[in-house]
Design an enzyme around this catalytic site. Sequence first.
Site, PDB file in Angstrom:
ATOM      1  NE  ARG A   1      60.984  65.846  65.141  1.00 45.54           N
ATOM      2  CZ  ARG A   1      61.579  64.752  64.647  1.00 45.54           C
ATOM      3  NH1 ARG A   1      62.883  64.687  64.560  1.00 45.54           N
ATOM      4  NH2 ARG A   1      60.865  63.730  64.245  1.00 45.54           N
TER       5      ARG A   1
ATOM      6  CE  LYS B   1      68.467  69.918  66.128  1.00 42.00           C
ATOM      7  NZ  LYS B   1      67.517  68.819  66.268  1.00 42.00           N
TER       8      LYS B   1
ATOM      9  NE  ARG C   1      71.943  55.539  62.820  1.00 42.26           N
ATOM     10  CZ  ARG C   1      72.511  54.506  62.220  1.00 42.26           C
ATOM     11  NH1 ARG C   1      73.456  54.705  61.316  1.00 42.26           N
ATOM     12  NH2 ARG C   1      72.174  53.269  62.500  1.00 42.26           N
TER      13      ARG C   1
HETATM   14  C1  BTN Z   1      64.446  69.576  67.975  1.00 45.97           C
HETATM   15  O1  BTN Z   1      64.552  68.661  68.790  1.00 45.97           O
HETATM   16  O2  BTN Z   1      65.192  69.659  66.989  1.00 45.97           O
HETATM   17  C2  BTN Z   1      63.379  70.629  68.148  1.00 45.97           C
HETATM   18  C3  BTN Z   1      63.840  71.701  69.081  1.00 45.97           C
HETATM   19  C4  BTN Z   1      62.849  72.836  69.256  1.00 45.97           C
HETATM   20  C5  BTN Z   1      63.329  73.821  70.295  1.00 45.97           C
HETATM   21  C6  BTN Z   1      62.455  75.027  70.383  1.00 45.97           C
HETATM   22  S1  BTN Z   1      63.167  76.296  71.377  1.00 45.97           S
HETATM   23  C7  BTN Z   1      61.671  77.184  71.333  1.00 45.97           C
HETATM   24  C8  BTN Z   1      60.570  76.169  71.492  1.00 45.97           C
HETATM   25  N1  BTN Z   1      60.309  75.897  72.876  1.00 45.97           N
HETATM   26  C9  BTN Z   1      60.607  74.643  73.215  1.00 45.97           C
HETATM   27  O3  BTN Z   1      60.510  74.173  74.352  1.00 45.97           O
HETATM   28  N2  BTN Z   1      61.077  73.986  72.145  1.00 45.97           N
HETATM   29  C10 BTN Z   1      61.071  74.817  70.964  1.00 45.97           C
END
Ligand code: BTN
Length: 328
Positions: free
Chosen positions: A121, A186, A325
């Site tokens: 994100r 996380k 946060r």
């Molecule tokens: C975040 O930032 O918390 C979201 C992360 C999401 C990661 C997943 S891994 C599978 C899918 N492919 C990606 O490139 N991102 C999501």
Amino acid sequence: MPKTILLPLLANGEFHSGQDLANALGVSRTAVWKQLQKLEGLGLAIESVKGRGYRIPGGIELLCESQVRAGLNEQGSALLTELAVAEAVDSTNAEALRKIEQGAGAGVVCTAEQQTAGRGRRGRAWVSPYARNLYLSIVGEFTQGAAALEGLSLAAGVAVARALEKSGVPQVQLKWPNDILLGGAKLGGILLEMVGDAAGSCQVVVGVGVNVAMPAATAAPIEQDWTDVATISSAAGVAAPGRNALLAALLNELLPLVDNFEAGGFALWQEAWQKLDAHAGKPVVLTTGSEQLAGIARGVNERGALQLETTLGVQSVFGGEISLRVSE
Ligand code: BTN
């Protein structure tokens, strides 16, 4: 030689001499040694002991389509239209979006051993080492545009928490809008990407990343506390679930969610989300760009908007590019 030729031999975690590996693969010992170096380059720790050979301590479980399918329940099997297991892709979300461009529809799932440009994100990278974690993206089809997707990423968090719980990883919590936490660290994240008509027929990719056995050295760029399934299981004295079983458990929860969500919306998930809320009743600070908003987190409404109690009353805050946060 692709990297998987050596891996299936080493995956069991037992020692194999250089000569045995060379004989099994029909290559020279120098070629074996080069492959071992490549595996180390992927973040896989290779232990070398004189007189015994090489091993991957603890072994690894490579993704296997038939093992994942074997773990699906009836509903999961019926909803899964394609399971693509790649060795490496830029991002499983990007791969799913490419598949949509080529005509893929609901129930297509893209997974990979490694992402070379995993997306998080807020434009962040998602650390995605080879054969250690889970990266999956599920295609869903919607008819009522972006409005019908409100709260879908929060509901996906509930589905992931349920899958983890059923796989022996309890006490997972959620951080608004869609972080998966355990003990405040996380464990995973969710990234939704949408294409099509924002007011009508559209496709959504629900991308989920779960840290299963993250090598500490690979995780150095992660800017927040993180944990993984292996650490949690070992602290609890239980065996960690295998990656194929965990992937199947995630699909058993996520495929029905993506299939049904438009019919009932987030209202059906609100209560479940609040039970998993890591910050309920806590003072928090929301940051959007350079702006900050402080208040007490009071759960979410039926649209998935955070209810922030401020000095001006309760404000509804929608997701997007906002980060939350705990205030100090
Ligand atoms: C975040 O930032 O918390 C979201 C992360 C999401 C990661 C997943 S891994 C599978 C899918 N492919 C990606 O490139 N991102 C999501």
